[in-house]
Design a protein around this motif. Structure first.
Motif, PDB file in Angstrom:
ATOM      1  N   ASN A 615      -8.355  22.561   3.830  1.00  0.00           N
ATOM      2  CA  ASN A 615      -9.609  22.928   3.173  1.00  0.00           C
ATOM      3  C   ASN A 615     -10.004  21.951   2.072  1.00  0.00           C
ATOM      4  O   ASN A 615     -11.162  21.927   1.657  1.00  0.00           O
ATOM      5  N   TYR A 616      -9.031  21.166   1.591  1.00  0.00           N
ATOM      6  CA  TYR A 616      -9.288  20.295   0.448  1.00  0.00           C
ATOM      7  C   TYR A 616      -8.874  18.850   0.737  1.00  0.00           C
ATOM      8  O   TYR A 616      -8.300  18.173  -0.105  1.00  0.00           O
ATOM      9  N   ARG A 617      -9.187  18.398   1.940  1.00  0.00           N
ATOM     10  CA  ARG A 617      -8.691  17.085   2.359  1.00  0.00           C
ATOM     11  C   ARG A 617      -9.199  15.950   1.467  1.00  0.00           C
ATOM     12  O   ARG A 617      -8.413  15.083   1.070  1.00  0.00           O
ATOM     13  N   ASP A 618     -10.501  15.950   1.149  1.00  0.00           N
ATOM     14  CA  ASP A 618     -11.039  14.867   0.313  1.00  0.00           C
ATOM     15  C   ASP A 618     -10.502  14.945  -1.111  1.00  0.00           C
ATOM     16  O   ASP A 618     -10.293  13.918  -1.770  1.00  0.00           O
ATOM     17  N   ALA A 619     -10.284  16.169  -1.600  1.00  0.00           N
ATOM     18  CA  ALA A 619      -9.728  16.333  -2.940  1.00  0.00           C
ATOM     19  C   ALA A 619      -8.297  15.802  -2.991  1.00  0.00           C
ATOM     20  O   ALA A 619      -7.895  15.134  -3.957  1.00  0.00           O
ATOM     21  N   ALA A 620      -7.507  16.080  -1.950  1.00  0.00           N
ATOM     22  CA  ALA A 620      -6.134  15.583  -1.910  1.00  0.00           C
ATOM     23  C   ALA A 620      -6.110  14.050  -1.885  1.00  0.00           C
ATOM     24  O   ALA A 620      -5.311  13.418  -2.587  1.00  0.00           O
ATOM     25  N   ILE A 621      -7.002  13.456  -1.093  1.00  0.00           N
ATOM     26  CA  ILE A 621      -7.082  11.993  -1.034  1.00  0.00           C
ATOM     27  C   ILE A 621      -7.474  11.422  -2.381  1.00  0.00           C
ATOM     28  O   ILE A 621      -6.892  10.432  -2.857  1.00  0.00           O
ATOM     29  N   TYR A 622      -8.458  12.058  -3.040  1.00  0.00           N
ATOM     30  CA  TYR A 622      -8.902  11.578  -4.348  1.00  0.00           C
ATOM     31  C   TYR A 622      -7.772  11.665  -5.372  1.00  0.00           C
ATOM     32  O   TYR A 622      -7.537  10.734  -6.145  1.00  0.00           O
ATOM     33  N   LEU A 623      -7.066  12.792  -5.402  1.00  0.00           N
ATOM     34  CA  LEU A 623      -5.973  12.968  -6.357  1.00  0.00           C
ATOM     35  C   LEU A 623      -4.889  11.923  -6.134  1.00  0.00           C
ATOM     36  O   LEU A 623      -4.355  11.346  -7.089  1.00  0.00           O
ATOM     37  N   TYR A 624      -4.570  11.667  -4.862  1.00  0.00           N
ATOM     38  CA  TYR A 624      -3.544  10.654  -4.558  1.00  0.00           C
ATOM     39  C   TYR A 624      -4.013   9.268  -4.992  1.00  0.00           C
ATOM     40  O   TYR A 624      -3.235   8.475  -5.541  1.00  0.00           O
ATOM     41  N   ASP A 625      -5.283   8.998  -4.793  1.00  0.00           N
ATOM     42  CA  ASP A 625      -5.821   7.667  -5.094  1.00  0.00           C
ATOM     43  C   ASP A 625      -5.983   7.441  -6.592  1.00  0.00           C
ATOM     44  O   ASP A 625      -5.573   6.411  -7.127  1.00  0.00           O
ATOM     45  N   THR A 676      -6.738   3.432   4.547  1.00  0.00           N
ATOM     46  CA  THR A 676      -6.777   2.314   3.603  1.00  0.00           C
ATOM     47  C   THR A 676      -5.757   2.523   2.492  1.00  0.00           C
ATOM     48  O   THR A 676      -5.019   1.602   2.124  1.00  0.00           O
ATOM     49  N   LEU A 677      -5.696   3.732   1.961  1.00  0.00           N
ATOM     50  CA  LEU A 677      -4.734   4.030   0.897  1.00  0.00           C
ATOM     51  C   LEU A 677      -3.299   3.866   1.370  1.00  0.00           C
ATOM     52  O   LEU A 677      -2.446   3.346   0.646  1.00  0.00           O
ATOM     53  N   LEU A 678      -3.022   4.312   2.601  1.00  0.00           N
ATOM     54  CA  LEU A 678      -1.648   4.289   3.104  1.00  0.00           C
ATOM     55  C   LEU A 678      -1.193   2.908   3.559  1.00  0.00           C
ATOM     56  O   LEU A 678      -0.076   2.491   3.264  1.00  0.00           O
ATOM     57  N   PHE A 679      -2.077   2.202   4.274  1.00  0.00           N
ATOM     58  CA  PHE A 679      -1.633   0.990   4.961  1.00  0.00           C
ATOM     59  C   PHE A 679      -2.270  -0.311   4.474  1.00  0.00           C
ATOM     60  O   PHE A 679      -1.776  -1.386   4.803  1.00  0.00           O
ATOM     61  N   ALA A 680      -3.362  -0.228   3.726  1.00  0.00           N
ATOM     62  CA  ALA A 680      -4.048  -1.483   3.345  1.00  0.00           C
ATOM     63  C   ALA A 680      -4.700  -1.342   1.985  1.00  0.00           C
ATOM     64  O   ALA A 680      -5.866  -1.681   1.796  1.00  0.00           O
ATOM     65  N   ASP A 681      -3.950  -0.842   1.012  1.00  0.00           N
ATOM     66  CA  ASP A 681      -4.503  -0.635  -0.327  1.00  0.00           C
ATOM     67  C   ASP A 681      -4.526  -1.958  -1.091  1.00  0.00           C
ATOM     68  O   ASP A 681      -3.537  -2.691  -1.113  1.00  0.00           O
ATOM     69  N   LYS A 682      -5.678  -2.270  -1.701  1.00  0.00           N
ATOM     70  CA  LYS A 682      -5.785  -3.513  -2.457  1.00  0.00           C
ATOM     71  C   LYS A 682      -5.386  -3.277  -3.906  1.00  0.00           C
ATOM     72  O   LYS A 682      -5.959  -2.432  -4.586  1.00  0.00           O
ATOM     73  N   VAL A 683      -4.393  -4.015  -4.368  1.00  0.00           N
ATOM     74  CA  VAL A 683      -3.923  -3.910  -5.747  1.00  0.00           C
ATOM     75  C   VAL A 683      -3.886  -5.313  -6.345  1.00  0.00           C
ATOM     76  O   VAL A 683      -3.123  -6.169  -5.887  1.00  0.00           O
ATOM     77  N   ASN A 684      -4.740  -5.533  -7.346  1.00  0.00           N
ATOM     78  CA  ASN A 684      -4.814  -6.854  -7.994  1.00  0.00           C
ATOM     79  C   ASN A 684      -5.050  -7.977  -6.990  1.00  0.00           C
ATOM     80  O   ASN A 684      -4.452  -9.048  -7.074  1.00  0.00           O
ATOM     81  N   GLY A 685      -5.886  -7.704  -6.009  1.00  0.00           N
ATOM     82  CA  GLY A 685      -6.233  -8.735  -5.034  1.00  0.00           C
ATOM     83  C   GLY A 685      -5.294  -8.807  -3.848  1.00  0.00           C
ATOM     84  O   GLY A 685      -5.579  -9.482  -2.858  1.00  0.00           O
ATOM     85  N   ASP A 686      -4.127  -8.146  -3.930  1.00  0.00           N
ATOM     86  CA  ASP A 686      -3.170  -8.156  -2.826  1.00  0.00           C
ATOM     87  C   ASP A 686      -3.276  -6.872  -2.021  1.00  0.00           C
ATOM     88  O   ASP A 686      -3.589  -5.808  -2.557  1.00  0.00           O
ATOM     89  N   VAL A 687      -2.969  -6.973  -0.720  1.00  0.00           N
ATOM     90  CA  VAL A 687      -3.001  -5.808   0.153  1.00  0.00           C
ATOM     91  C   VAL A 687      -1.598  -5.231   0.253  1.00  0.00           C
ATOM     92  O   VAL A 687      -0.636  -5.946   0.569  1.00  0.00           O
ATOM     93  N   GLU A 688      -1.474  -3.940  -0.034  1.00  0.00           N
ATOM     94  CA  GLU A 688      -0.168  -3.291  -0.016  1.00  0.00           C
ATOM     95  C   GLU A 688      -0.129  -2.192   1.040  1.00  0.00           C
ATOM     96  O   GLU A 688      -1.090  -1.458   1.217  1.00  0.00           O
ATOM     97  N   ASN A 689       1.001  -2.109   1.732  1.00  0.00           N
ATOM     98  CA  ASN A 689       1.241  -1.035   2.694  1.00  0.00           C
ATOM     99  C   ASN A 689       2.131  -0.010   1.994  1.00  0.00           C
ATOM    100  O   ASN A 689       3.355  -0.114   1.989  1.00  0.00           O
ATOM    101  N   ARG A 690       1.505   0.982   1.378  1.00  0.00           N
ATOM    102  CA  ARG A 690       2.246   1.952   0.568  1.00  0.00           C
ATOM    103  C   ARG A 690       3.213   2.778   1.422  1.00  0.00           C
ATOM    104  O   ARG A 690       4.311   3.137   0.974  1.00  0.00           O
ATOM    105  N   MET A 691       2.809   3.093   2.640  1.00  0.00           N
ATOM    106  CA  MET A 691       3.675   3.864   3.514  1.00  0.00           C
ATOM    107  C   MET A 691       4.951   3.078   3.847  1.00  0.00           C
ATOM    108  O   MET A 691       6.063   3.624   3.779  1.00  0.00           O
TER     109      MET A 691
END
Length: 905
Positions: A615-625, A676-691
């Motif tokens: 019921n709160y999928r977008d909220a969960a994504i936002y909180l994680y992000d 994007t958050l799990l597999f291709a998150d951009k941090v300081n210009g670099d792409v990170e695979n958090r999973m």
């Protein structure tokens, strides 16, 4: 402290010096003392108690100055509409000739309420009686505060006119005129109207607007009488079209007005003085005969008068033509080379032809060379727009403008850049306006219009509710915004209508409440039509999250923030913030709750969003992000693994809904955010695979569990799965995946690289468009040389043609089956398409390096083999360390796989 102050006030009330009996000894210092008491009451938060004490005193005696002052000022500060205590106090001071106290008290009132009409008028009266020039500033404030005040507006106008400040004088004369019309003060209307006709006779739009208001508020005869003065100006300067249009308005009010009928005949006679049949058409139409309906006569006259020698006309079939001569009732018309010269009697011409002005775009296109038109259109965009818009009854949209220019004058490419510049001109140039009946149509004004007038017309033309909100917001933010203008009153009334009568709370009602609330805060003089509080409105909203989502903001509006600001004033605001967060998705809401000591509610909400992610999928994504690094999020104790598992479950849920055709657009957006958050998150210009980072930081059991869960999401982009596999194998070369993971999926067609696909396509295009036409020409040339059976050149050319057609057919068939390989999906966990494998030849005792690609790329000299070849097929799916023996065409092979790497494309 509050109790001491209350007792102090009670003591003051007992003193005779504070009552009317001691008024002669009452001074400004006494009032200042009371003001200090008022400030203490505010500081100690006991104003309500002080007012109750004073009101009790006034119930027994109306004489207490202290009671009147404190009760009145507290009421003023609290926004109470009943400030009669202050009115009474000022009257006491006036009767006792305490002018300095009147001034001080009025100033004190205005410090609290700068728009207080009573204080403004009393202070202005005081300054006027004392010949103080401050009265003029007060007059201006009164005119702004009191929308019905016309006399003072007129006085200000006359003052500015005497100072030769024409622009400001006109502004105040306009205010006075509109207010006199509302008050139905006919004599004053006539006086100010005449003054404005002398000052700004060219501002026809303003006079027409007032004329409509006079018709509505007073009567049409009065409006017609006023328009006669404007008409006289345009007649005197020989602007016949405008003069005629004004006379038509006058005649609409009174069709039997003999003066107006006589004048319109004179205007037509002057406008068409050179027309060869002027007198005949006046006589035939009975224009100057009172027995015929005046508008029928005008219509008849205008139809006939347009057809004269040298005038242009348009015929639906023959196009633009020029009248060469008129003999009796017969017209001779030249339609150009294609149609030639035609003759038509006047009766037929009136029915079949459309008269065109010499400046009509069709006339220009028919009489000018294309090169000249292209240059004109490109170099004078503003002039071109004016020409086209005026060509169609001064009412034209983008579609018509484009139709007149493309492709006859501009190409599609040229139109794109031209149109971009044209739109900027249409929006910013003050001679262009919108049609008040349709926002998509433009008109050209004879004079520049103000931004306020333009916005007012846009508001009338706009049909979309939230676009209207944007327009009124821009209007009230204008530098010269004047809330007394009739245009603004019409806009305000539109939204007032929504809050005055409604059966249920819609987004329009809510938005109207918010926009009216905002306007009345900015302009306190405007009386709010709202008779209920936001709390009342909010309690009736069936879906509060849905309401927030339905409020549409533009770059100029902030309805959603205004909505939240009102929610913040509710007693249970923290509960409502928690309820709204899943659609608001603003960290500021949570921070506000944390700062207000509502951390437990926030923590519970975080836990609930991850537990009830369906019921709160977008909220969960936002909180994680956005929030996972905050202290309060960490206190929610949602483990990192649970956060990641929730993200994957949300992705899986969205894919299932997409397959069931549920909320496809929203679900795709949610999937993109989560992946994007799990597999291709951009941090300081670099792409990170958090999973992957999380999995590699855990033991093999966790890796297996997490990877299996991800792999079970069938529709997930295989690139992400491949990245995980490669990352896991890089850390654990002996890691065992499920059997389904150890084989490359069979492609739907023949796998090829993008580069080779382009080469093959180019070859097919060369055969089809260059080689085959060349051979066809050779066949044709050879055919002309005689007997085909003995013609060697012909036979050879036909054979070459057949071979080339066969080659093209085969190539097209291969292209149709080709599937481009995505290099990002290469897996090095086993031998597959796109890998370079290092083998040890156990028979010959040496290493061999082979690259596995498709049949188009195969090159044995460079060690590139096809995955479809017997050797390639035998090597597929082998892992590093595997040994395999096999036979192909009686040749024995014995290989050990040493290493597998991604091929360089």
């Amino acid at each position: 402290m509050a109790e001491e102050l209350e007792n102090s006030v009670r003591e003051m009330l007992k003193k005779e010096s504070w009552t009317r009996a001691g008024i002669n000894d009452f001074t400004k210092n006494n009032l200042m003392e009371l003001a200090e008491t008022l400030e203490k009451a505010r500081a100690e938060n006991c104003e309500k108690q002080i007012k109750e004490i004073c009101d009790e005193q006034l119930a027994h005696s109306k004489d207490s100055i202290v009671a009147l002052y404190l009760s009145g000022m507290i009421a003023l500060r609290s926004g109470d509409v009943d400030t009669s205590s202050l009115v009474t106090l000022i009257e006491i001071f006036e009767k006792n000739l305490k002018d300095s106290l009147v001034e001080y008290l009025c100033d004190s009132i205005l410090e609290e309420d700068s728009q207080n009409k009573f204080a403004l008028r009393k202070l202005a009266e005081f300054y006027k009686n004392s010949n103080n020039d401050k009265v003029w500033e007060l007059y201006e404030r009164i005119v702004k505060a009191d929308f019905e005040e016309a006399d003072i507006a007129k006085i200000l106008a006359e003052r500015y006119e005497s100072q030769e400040n024409k622009e400001t004088a006109i502004s105040y004369y306009k205010k006075a005129l509109l207010r006199y019309v509302t008050a139905k003060n006919s004599n004053a209307v006539k006086e100010v109207w005449s003054k404005l006709v002398k000052l700004i006779p060219e501002d026809l739009d303003f006079f027409l607007r007032v004329e409509r208001k006079v018709t509505k508020s007073i009567n049409g005869y009065k409006a017609a009488s006023l328009m006669q003065e404007v008409y006289q100006y345009y007649k005197d300067i020989a602007k016949w079209d405008t003069a005629i249009s004004i006379l038509k308005i006058i005649l609409e009010h009174d069709p039997k007005d003999t003066w107006a009928r006589k004048e319109i005949t004179e205007c037509y006679s002057a406008k068409y003085a050179d027309h060869t049949h002027l007198e005949d058409y006046i006589r035939l139409s009975n224009l100057n005969q009172a027995y015929r309906d005046v508008f029928e006569a005008i219509n008849d006259f205008e139809k006939h008068i347009a057809f004269d020698a040298k005038n242009f006309i348009f015929h639906r079939t023959w196009g633009v033509g020029k009248i060469m001569k008129v003999e009796g009732d017969m017209l001779t018309i030249n339609f150009g080379k294609k149609t030639g010269v035609r003759q038509m009697n006047l009766e037929m011409a009136v029915k079949a032809l459309q008269p065109l002005d010499r400046g009509h775009i069709w006339v220009l296109k028919a009489t000018k060379k294309k090169e000249e038109l292209v240059k004109l259109v490109k170099n004078d965009i503003e002039g071109t727009l004016k020409t086209i818009i005026r060509s169609f009854n001064n009412n034209c949209d983008d579609k018509r403008i484009k139709a007149e220019l493309v492709p006859s004058i501009l190409t599609q490419g040229e139109w794109t850049s031209w149109h971009t510049k044209a739109v900027k001109i249409l929006e910013s140039n003050p001679v262009f306006d919108v049609n008040p009946n349709d926002i998509n149509f433009y008109t050209v004004r004879d004079h520049e219009i103000s931004k306020a007038e333009r916005l007012a017309n846009e508001f009338k033309a706009e049909k979309n509710f939230f676009a209207k909100v944007d327009i009124i917001t821009r209007y009230i933010n204008l530098d010269d915004f004047d809330p007394t203008e009739e245009q603004f009153a019409d806009m305000f009334s539109y939204f007032a209508g929504y809050v005055k009568a409604f059966s249920n709370i819609t987004e329009q009602v809510t938005a109207s409440f918010l926009i009216i609330q905002d306007i009345t805060k900015k302009v306190p003089a405007i009386e709010s039509p709202i008779k209920f509080s936001f709390a009342d409105l909010y309690s009736e909203i069936s879906s509060r999250r849905g309401m927030y989502a339905k409020l549409k903001d533009s770059k100029n509006t902030n309805l959603r923030q205004q909505f939240l600001s009102n929610v913040r004033q509710l007693e249970d605001w923290d509960k409502q913030y928690t309820h709204l967060f899943p659609v608001v998705l603003k960290k500021s809401l949570l921070d506000e709750m944390i700062n207000a000591g509502k951390k437990d509610r926030v923590i519970h909400m975080v836990q609930n969003c991850f537990n009830e992610y369906r019921n709160y999928r977008d909220a969960a994504i936002y909180l994680y992000d956005q929030c996972r690094d905050t202290e309060w999020f960490k206190e929610a104790a949602v483990s990192e693994e649970k956060q990641l598992v929730t993200m994957v479950n949300i992705i899986s849920l969205c894919y299932r809904e997409i397959n069931n055709h549920v909320n496809t657009v929203d679900n795709k957006k949610t999937i993109k955010n989560a992946t994007t958050l799990l597999f291709a998150d951009k941090v300081n210009g670099d792409v990170e695979n958090r999973m992957l980072e999380f999995m590699l930081s855990k033991d093999r059991d966790t890796i297996t569990r997490m990877y299996t869960m991800i792999n079970d999401v069938r529709d997930l982009d295989s690139t992400f799965k491949s990245q995980l596999r490669n990352g896991i194998l890089a850390a654990y070369p002996d890691f065992k995946f499920q059997e389904t993971e150890t084989k490359q999926e069979a492609p739907k067609g023949t796998l090829v690289t993008a580069k080779m696909l382009e080469i093959k396509r180019a070859l097919a295009e060369d055969i089809e468009k260059v080689q085959l036409p060349k051979i066809a020409k050779e066949v044709g040339d050879a055919k002309e040389k005689g007997d085909l059976k003995e013609n060697a050149e012909y036979i050879s050319a036909r054979e070459a043609q057949s071979r080339m057609n066969s080659k093209l057919a085969k190539l097209k068939e291969e292209l149709a089956r080709a599937t481009v390989f995505d290099p990002t999906t290469v897996t090095t966990s086993f031998v597959s398409f796109g890998t370079t494998v290092t083998l040890f030849n156990n028979i010959e005792g040496k290493e061999e390096v082979l690259t596995i690609l498709g049949p188009w790329e195969s090159n044995s000299e460079e060690g590139i083999i096809s995955y479809l070849s017997p050797l390639g097929d035998s090597l597929l799916n082998l892992k590093a360390g595997d040994e395999k023996t096999f036979t192909i065409n009686d040749h024995h092979y014995d290989y050990t796989v040493k290493a597998i790497a991604a091929a360089k494309f």
